[in-house]
Every structure is written in C-alpha cells, then in structure tokens.
Enzyme design. Structure first.
Site, PDB file in Angstrom:
ATOM      1  N   ASP A  30      -2.271  -3.438  -6.279  1.00 29.21           N
ATOM      2  CA  ASP A  30      -2.580  -2.866  -4.963  1.00 29.21           C
ATOM      3  C   ASP A  30      -1.299  -2.299  -4.326  1.00 29.21           C
ATOM      4  O   ASP A  30      -1.055  -2.472  -3.127  1.00 29.21           O
ATOM      5  CB  ASP A  30      -3.235  -3.896  -4.037  1.00 29.21           C
ATOM      6  N   ASN A  47      -3.938  -6.363   3.144  1.00 21.98           N
ATOM      7  CA  ASN A  47      -5.380  -6.547   3.255  1.00 21.98           C
ATOM      8  C   ASN A  47      -5.986  -6.470   1.859  1.00 21.98           C
ATOM      9  O   ASN A  47      -5.868  -5.445   1.214  1.00 21.98           O
ATOM     10  CB  ASN A  47      -5.989  -5.473   4.156  1.00 21.98           C
ATOM     11  N   ASN A  57      -8.039   7.092  -1.214  1.00 22.14           N
ATOM     12  CA  ASN A  57      -7.886   7.180   0.248  1.00 22.14           C
ATOM     13  C   ASN A  57      -6.634   7.968   0.631  1.00 22.14           C
ATOM     14  O   ASN A  57      -5.783   7.496   1.364  1.00 22.14           O
ATOM     15  CB  ASN A  57      -7.904   5.798   0.899  1.00 22.14           C
ATOM     16  N   LEU A  89      -0.999   6.138  -4.548  1.00 20.98           N
ATOM     17  CA  LEU A  89       0.114   7.081  -4.765  1.00 20.98           C
ATOM     18  C   LEU A  89       0.362   7.956  -3.547  1.00 20.98           C
ATOM     19  O   LEU A  89       1.357   8.656  -3.483  1.00 20.98           O
ATOM     20  CB  LEU A  89      -0.145   7.941  -6.000  1.00 20.98           C
ATOM     21  N   ARG A  90      -0.551   7.913  -2.583  1.00 20.58           N
ATOM     22  CA  ARG A  90      -0.382   8.551  -1.261  1.00 20.58           C
ATOM     23  C   ARG A  90      -0.403  10.071  -1.263  1.00 20.58           C
ATOM     24  O   ARG A  90      -0.412  10.671  -0.197  1.00 20.58           O
ATOM     25  CB  ARG A  90       0.916   8.101  -0.569  1.00 20.58           C
ATOM     26  N   HIS A 113      -4.896  -0.480  -9.796  1.00 20.61           N
ATOM     27  CA  HIS A 113      -5.084  -0.403  -8.334  1.00 20.61           C
ATOM     28  C   HIS A 113      -3.762  -0.008  -7.663  1.00 20.61           C
ATOM     29  O   HIS A 113      -2.946  -0.854  -7.318  1.00 20.61           O
ATOM     30  CB  HIS A 113      -5.575  -1.738  -7.779  1.00 20.61           C
TER      31      HIS A 113
END
Lengths: 441, 319, 178
Positions: A312, A285, A98, A67-68, A64
């Site tokens: 995460d 989150n 995402n 890596l953007r 999880h």
C-alpha cells in the site's frame, strides 16, 4: 545475452525448489535451473558468482502501490515509483486507479503504461476503477480497461459504494476472470475517524475507526463473491474480525484472497503516542490497530489465510504530512522497507520460511493478477529478486528513492535486504554491499 | 539576593497536557496558584514578573472565556500580550498551522498559548517552536489549565483531592476537559466516576483507572464533587442521543438527583452552561455551585503556569 | 564557620530594635510590621511580640513574598523559577508606618523589590527597615533604620541566618563560599 547466477540459494516454490541451485538467464527468459551449472553455458555473457547467503527468488510483485501519476506528480511519478520498486526488490507493481483523473478509461491506462515503458525499470500493471470516476455510481468501462492493460479493478481509497455495485462488479469481472480488489471500510462507521478506535485514540482525543468497519464490508463482499462466483481480493487487511471473515469464506470455497501490509503486522496504534506523539507518518488507512489485530495478521500469514503481502505504498509530500494529525493524508511509503521488514520480522523471527515469503510476495500476486512471473521455471520471464537475508539495513528516509519520505520506520534497523533486482534479464538494481558481484550492468 | 531560594521547576518546557505532569508538578502549580490568587485580591492587581516578555494567544477556535482568562493572567504578570484569533476561513486560504507558527515564532515570543480544533496541534507546534507552548485546548485531547483550575477549586473547598469521590457527567467521548480532569484527578488519588450515554463513552475509558456507568444515581451516590460537562448541540445532530429534552430527563443534574450526593457536595461546570440540558438552573445557581469560583481561580492557575514556564526549564540538568 | 550571633545575641538585638522602633515612632500607634519571606517573617513576629508586651497593644503583622518582584527573574534563558509563596498582609497599609523586617541586608536588591511590592498594596505614610544583619556591599542607595549587628564580610562569604521557627536553632554564621 546470457547471465549465469552461481553459488546462490534458490527458492522457487512453484517448482518445489529450495536449495543450492544455479540460474541461467538467456535474454529476457529463464533458460535453466540446476546444480553447479558450468560457466561455459554463459559463454559470451556474464558469470556472476554470488556471495555467501544470497537467495535467488522469482521477482517480487507488489500488487498494491499508488504511483500518483497522473495528477499528483509532486508525491510520486511512475518513473520515481518504479525506481523505488526495484530498489526495494520488486520487479513489478500494480498501481491503484485513484489518480487525477481516475484511471477509469483506456486513455489513463495507456498513459501509465507509456510512462512505465519510458522508465523501463519495474513492470507496471495498472488497476482500473470499478466505478466511473470512483464515484460509486455506475460501472467504469471495465472491458475497455482490461483491453488497455488493466489487470484488476478497485475503487481503492474508498470501498465500492453499495452492495448492488459490488455485486455488479463481481458479476461483470467474472466474465474476464479479473479480481475485484476491495478497500473494505463501512463509511458510516468510519465517519471522520483518523485512527483505530481503541484506548490509544481515546487518550489522544482522536476520532476512531473501529475494526469492524473493515470486517463489515469484507463480509458483504465475501457473501457477494459467493453468490456471484466472482473473485474478491481484500486489500490491506488490518482487523482480526476481517481475517475471521476471510477464513470463513475460504472454508466455504468462496473465491476470496487477502493481502496484508508490513505495517499492519509490525506496528500498533501505540506508535501514535510515542516516540513522536501524533506522528502523521503513523497515520494510514486502514489505521494501525491493536496488538490483537497485529497478532492476527501474523497468524494469517503463518497459517495461509493471508495470500499476499503488499505495501500500500502511499507517497505524500512532506508539506502534506507536516500538519495537524487530523488534517494529514493517510498513508506511508512502503516499497523500499517491505523486504527488510519481512525478512527480519517474519523469516528471521522464525515465523515463516523463505518459500512461504516467496509465495506471499511473488507466487500469489502473480496468480491473483494473472501476470507473468511468480516462478523461475525455464521459459518464464527472467524477473528475479535476489535477497541478502543477513545484510543489516538501517532505514534512512533521506536515502529513499521514492519521491516521498513518509515512513514511520526511519532509523529502524532490520536484518535482511535486497542484493539485486533483475527485470526481463536486466539487472536494474544491485547493492554491492550485499555480496552481489560487480557485473557489467 | 544571596538567600538560596527554593527552586520550582516543571520538567517540561511546555504544558501540552496533564499527561506529562507528575503529581508533584501538579501540586507545585496549585501551590503557586495560591500565591497568584492573592495578587488578584490586591488594590493593584499587577506584578512586574513577566515584564519584557511577549505572550501570544493563538486561538484557532472562538473562546471568550479561556482567552480572556489567559489575557488577564498575562497582564497581571506584566507580560506583553498579543491576541491572534484565526477563523477557519484563513486556514482555508492556505496558510498552514506550521507557517502561522513560524511567522509568530519569528517575532520571538516567550510563550504561545494555543487553542486549536485538532488534537495534537500543540505537540506539532512544540516540535517547531522555541517558545514555550501552553495548551489552551486541542481538539478532543486535553485542556490542562481547565483541569488545573478545577483541581485548585476542589482543593480550596475540600482541603484535599486524594480520597474524594468525583463524579463527572456528560459527553465523555469528545470532551478534552474530561480527559485532562481524569488524568489529573487520578494522579492525585481521587476516586473518579464518569457517567453519560453509552453512545458518548469511548472504548477503553475504564482502562484509565476510572469507574464508568450509565446510571446517574450510581455516579452521584456519596459524591464529594459533581462535575458537569457541556453537552453540545451538534452531538444530538450527530445522532448520539435523540433529543436535548430526553438528555435532560435521563442525564441532567437536578436537585432531586443531587440528594444522593454528600451534603457538602460541590457542583462544577467548565462553562458555558446549557441550562436545562445538562444542568438544571436551580443546581447551577444553587448553594453547592462553585462555577463562578472556577472562573476566578482560572486566572490564578494560568498565572502560575505562565510563571513556572517562563523560566523555560529546557534542560532538566539545569538546576 | 564562625558564629557571629548566638541565640542570646539575637534576642537582645531584637529587643533593642523593638525599643528603638517605639522611641523613633513615639509609640506604636499607626505602626505595622511586614516580614520579608522567609526569615523576615518570624523576626517580625518576635519584634511584634516584644512591642505588644511593652505597649500592651497588638501590632498588625504581615508577610511579604517578593519573588514576583525580583530583578533577577527571567534573566537566565533557562532554569527553574524561584518558588512563589503567599503574601499575607491582612490589614490596610494606607497611612500606616510600615516597618519592613528582613534577616540580612546585602546588595539592597531584595529591599528594593520589597518596597515595590509594598507600594502595590497602598500608600503607607512611611516605610522603615529592620535587618538583623547588615553585611555591607550595597548596590542600591538603601540604608536600614534598625540594625541588629553590622558584620563586615567579603563578597566571597555568605551570611546564614538560622531561626528557631524555620531551622530549629537561633544563630547567624559567616561561611566561605567556594
């Protein structure tokens, strides 16, 4: 080229090994595991005499990670992300869809894989979107994503918007044996919450996100997995009520697995108030929850209800975090802090033993994502994480290799660190201070 | 001036919340405010104390009442005041709170009075600014000068705070006035009751040392002080209660309900008042109401805070 | 710690000052006393009592806190603030002769602050100054109209006035300051 690792303690739960064994690597594969293997086996290669106390494990896999890239390269890129990964002892990472644009098509998947090949450090397994654009409306082209290299699907950052879409995703992925990874969060209960709903948020005047917002979605998806026969993997579990739902699902034989992040079993929402009030590096989150929840995550790790520890890893630029608490983005970096935290707070604390940690960080992620690794059996990929359980490690945000420095652990000292990371037979990271011998890499 | 004057210091450089104040510090502020109140009764309502000091009133939320009160307090102490009102629109244009604060800081103000919609915004500013930060209301967190002026008003009317039964009614979830008042009143030993719809009671409120009830009669019973909080229209739109009418019939303070309170009860409200929502007009305008005293006491309390923070007790070892 | 005035000396000095005030102002009509906090206040009350018993009329008396007018406020970047106490002048000072009462006259800065403060209350006809002790070393052009005792001091010394009402004893001492 051959490489012989001598003198280490070898832990390979998949082979039932937990003792003093040597490891011979030949090229990108494991060649042999045995006691006191002769140096002659590595003729023409390297013989690495490991310092005392080092532990040889199958490569750790963080399932999880954000890596953007593409789209938010100011936070992280595939190249900086995998550098951070190998520095933290991870031989492979699975990256969330995402991005901008969303990884909902083969083009984005291929771009990520191309960047990973160029970086040539940790293995990268893209995870595709459940829904097109992660908009929660219709399914993304999941078969195409799988063909391009995606190992799972998720709408992470958001839950799968509706029960019917979750049902379809579980049904559809069951054709390929892919897991649906769920970011569990009832959106109406979350509202515009920014912190765990409880006394701390109440006293700081922060809008709350109750623990049951997570458990409700987890419960929905576990029931749907039971109905459809699909595999739901609960991402970043944080609430004790979610753990209860997972336990019940498992006891009924539902194909449900769950992961926990190091921050959720080490920190609570007290960190919002002190030492730095409204520290945006304590904002993630799901949010840091109460002691009861933290203890439940530990219990789940100990009793086997938790399958995976994942980080995460959510890099954010300093400027994005240096704002009012409610305006700051959720998330912290995790790749370079996970191993020290787990070795210190789980193994050294006597809660679990090393083989269980290897299950949580290597065996189970490999099994869930159906990717290579998770074992040191001869013939397996030569992905190896070498741990230094006695090494004192002080987390220094400025020394992180990740492009972002958003960690709440800055200045914390842990006992336990990474000695070396070997991917496909290559030593891609080593720490000379750990007792790792100077080699040719 | 060779007389050794008694020293008055707050342990913090800033006033971020009542949470940071000791009971002794609260009493010091209230005592200082008494002297300041006398200044307001003079023909010339101005003293030269803060001459040459600049105070910036940085308001990210509209607020006539609090901003005006601070501005009068600053002017009565002869500070140079600068009002910076920033609508949310300029935040949208891209300047962050940190950038805005650094720009203001570059002009070397002594103090920044900050009103902001985000809880903790004052803490953020306090970490980056040399100027003393005074919290004039941050999000749902605290509004310390409001609680101080409420305490001043109670003490003025009742002679004490410890041992009084104070009942607070309204939106207990979103109110920064409530949070500051709970902290202050419990620190000074009052028996605090809070009452509101169950949808507007945050979890863990009882752990702050107060009695929580949804029954108005129970909270009013024998109360020395009844404090009403403003009910905002958007709470109804957010589904916390069905209608303003039903709120008033269930929780509104009426003369009939007030009969259970002590005969010398005082009625407080931080304003602005929603007549016929949280409070009946007869109660707001009635003989027990001290609502306008609160407003005038606000200036004295803010003068006291400005004065005490102007010394900038940055280092506790400096005595 | 030499005692330069004992209780008896203080009482006699105050009585003398009361008579000087009467003489200088041709009675007490239009005269009011204002003590500078802290020790000027009990001194003013004592003088007022003497004036009252001599003249048979009550002399209005007030208390003035000059903290907010001090010229050394805000000079230090850090440090605690002097405690502010209440000013209580329950009468109009307009067109009255105000007799300001303080314990020690030294640099004159307290008196300067007191004059500024008084003038914010109105426009007195005149302001006169009573001090129990004048120790010299003026830094401003200020002179007392009524002095209990002139005490030559060095700047290294400190003059302490103790009064029954505040300190439980009446005495004036000169102390060496380290």
């Amino acid at each position: 080229m051959k490489r012989l690792l001598k003198g280490g303690h070898l832990v390979d739960p998949a082979s039932g090994i937990d003792g003093r064994f040597d490891l011979l690597i030949d090229g990108d594969r494991i060649a042999q595991v045995g006691r006191d293997l002769p140096a002659s086996l590595a003729e023409g290669g390297d013989v690495l005499e490991l310092g005392p106390g080092l532990v040889i494990c199958p490569g750790f896999i963080d399932m999880h990670v954000h890596l953007r890239e593409p789209g938010q390269e100011h936070k992280e890129t595939v190249a900086t992300g995998v550098l951070s990964a190998v520095t933290g002892g991870f031989t492979a990472v699975a990256c969330m869809p995402n991005t901008k644009p969303v990884n909902d098509n083969a083009g984005v998947t291929q771009l990520i894989l191309q960047k990973a090949r160029e970086a040539n450090l940790a293995r990268v397994y893209p995870i595709g979107a459940v829904s097109r654009g992660q908009r929660g409306e219709e399914l993304a082209d999941i078969a195409e994503l799988r063909e391009a290299g995606c190992v799972a699907v998720t709408d992470d950052g958001l839950p799968i918007a509706t029960a019917i879409l979750a049902r379809r995703a579980l049904e559809y992925t069951s054709m390929f044996g892919m897991p649906v990874i769920e970011h569990c969060e009832d959106q109406s209960l979350k509202g515009d919450g920014v912190a765990h709903e409880g006394p701390v948020a109440a006293s700081l005047g922060l809008r709350g996100i109750p623990g049951v917002a997570e458990a409700i979605t987890a419960g929905r998806d576990i029931l749907l997995a039971e109905m459809t026969g699909g595999h739901v993997h609960i991402a970043h579990m944080s609430a004790w009520t979610t753990l209860e739902a997972v336990r019940q699902g498992k006891s009924r034989g539902v194909h449900v697995t769950a992961e926990v992040c190091p921050h959720h079993f080490t920190l609570t929402d007290d960190l919002l108030a002190a030492p730095i009030p409204y520290d945006t590096n304590a904002k993630m989150n799901p949010p840091l929850r109460e002691e009861r929840d933290r203890q439940a995550m530990i219990d789940g790790i100990v009793d086997g209800s938790v399958d995976v520890i994942a980080t995460d890893h959510a890099p954010h630029h300093y400027d994005e975090k240096n704002v009012e608490f409610d305006r700051a983005p959720f998330g912290i970096v995790g790749l370079e802090t996970a191993v020290p935290i787990c070795l210190d707070r789980l193994v050294r604390a006597g809660l679990i033993r090393l083989p269980r940690l290897v299950e949580l960080m290597s065996v189970n992620p490999a099994r869930i994502l159906k990717v290579p690794g998770g074992t040191l059996a001869p013939g397996s990929v030569a992905d190896v994480t070498v741990l230094a359980p006695d090494l004192a490690v002080t987390i220094d945000r400025d020394a992180l290799r990740s492009k972002s420095k958003n960690t709440p652990y800055h200045g914390w000292t842990f006992t336990g660190g990474v000695a070396a990371t070997i991917v496909g037979g290559r030593v891609v990271f080593s720490n000379p201070a750990s007792g790792w011998p100077a080699g040719r890499d | 001036m060779d007389a050794v004057a008694a020293a008055a210091a707050l342990s913090q450089k800033n006033l971020l919340g009542i949470a940071d104040l000791s009971p002794e510090e609260i009493v010091l502020i209230l005592d200082t405010a008494e002297a300041m109140k006398e200044v307001g009764r003079r023909a010339i309502k101005k003293v030269p104390t803060l001459r040459g000091r600049t105070v910036v009133n940085l308001f990210f939320e509209p607020s006539t009442r609090t901003r005006t009160s601070f501005e009068i307090a600053e002017k009565r102490l002869s500070a140079d005041t600068l009002n910076v009102a920033i609508g949310t629109s300029s935040v949208v244009k891209g300047e962050t709170l940190v950038d805005t604060a650094m720009n203001i800081e570059a002009m070397s103000p002594s103090m920044i009075v900050l009103r902001h919609g985000s809880s903790g915004a004052c803490h953020l500013l306090a970490r980056i600014c040399k100027a003393a930060i005074i919290n004039a209301g941050d999000g749902m967190h605290e509004h310390p000068t409001q609680a101080l002026l409420d305490a001043f008003t109670i003490r003025e009317r009742k002679g004490r705070i410890g041992g009084l039964k104070v009942a607070i009614f309204g939106d207990l979830l979103h109110s920064r006035v409530l949070r500051s008042n709970l902290l202050l009143l419990t620190k000074l030993g009052a028996e605090v009751w809070v009452c509101g719809p169950a949808t507007l009671i945050p979890p863990g409120l009882a752990r702050l040392g107060v009695r929580v009830t949804t029954r108005v009669d129970e909270a009013v019973e024998g109360a020395d002080v009844v404090m009403m909080l403003r009910i905002q229209l958007e709470r109804m739109e957010g589904g916390y209660f069905p209608s303003l009418r039903e709120y008033f019939t269930t929780f509104g303070m009426t003369e009939a309900r007030l009969k259970r309170a002590r005969p010398d009860v005082i009625i407080m409200h931080p304003g602005p008042i929603n007549r016929g929502v949280e409070i009946a007009s007869e109660v707001a305008d009635g003989p027990f109401s001290v609502i306008l005293d609160q407003v005038s006491n606000g200036v004295a309390v803010r003068m006291a805070v400005l004065y005490l923070l102007a010394g900038g007790a940055e280092d506790e070892t400096v005595a | 710690m030499p005692v330069v005035m004992d209780a008896d000396r203080i009482a006699r000095a105050l009585t003398r000052i009361a008579h000087e005030i009467l003489e200088h102002n041709h009675g007490i009509a239009g005269v009011a006393l204002v003590g500078v906090r802290s020790r000027g206040v009990p001194l003013a009350r004592r003088i007022a009592a003497t004036l009252g018993s001599v003249s048979g009329e009550e002399v209005p008396t007030g208390a003035l806190d000059i903290t907010l007018y001090r010229d050394d406020l805000m000079r230090a970047a850090v440090g605690p603030q002097p405690l502010v106490r209440k000013t209580e002048i329950p009468f109009s000072i307009d067109n009255r002769t105000i007799v300001l009462v303080d314990d020690v006259l030294y640099t004159g800065r307290t008196t300067r602050a007191a004059l500024d403060a008084l003038i914010d209350f109105g426009r007195p006809k005149a302001i006169q100054l009573v001090v129990l002790v004048d120790r010299g070393h003026r830094e401003l052009p200020i002179k007392a109209d009524y002095v209990g005792k002139n005490v030559p001091t060095s700047r290294k010394e400190s003059v302490r006035v103790r009064l029954q009402e505040i300190d439980g004893v009446d005495e004036v001492t000169v102390e060496a300051v380290e």
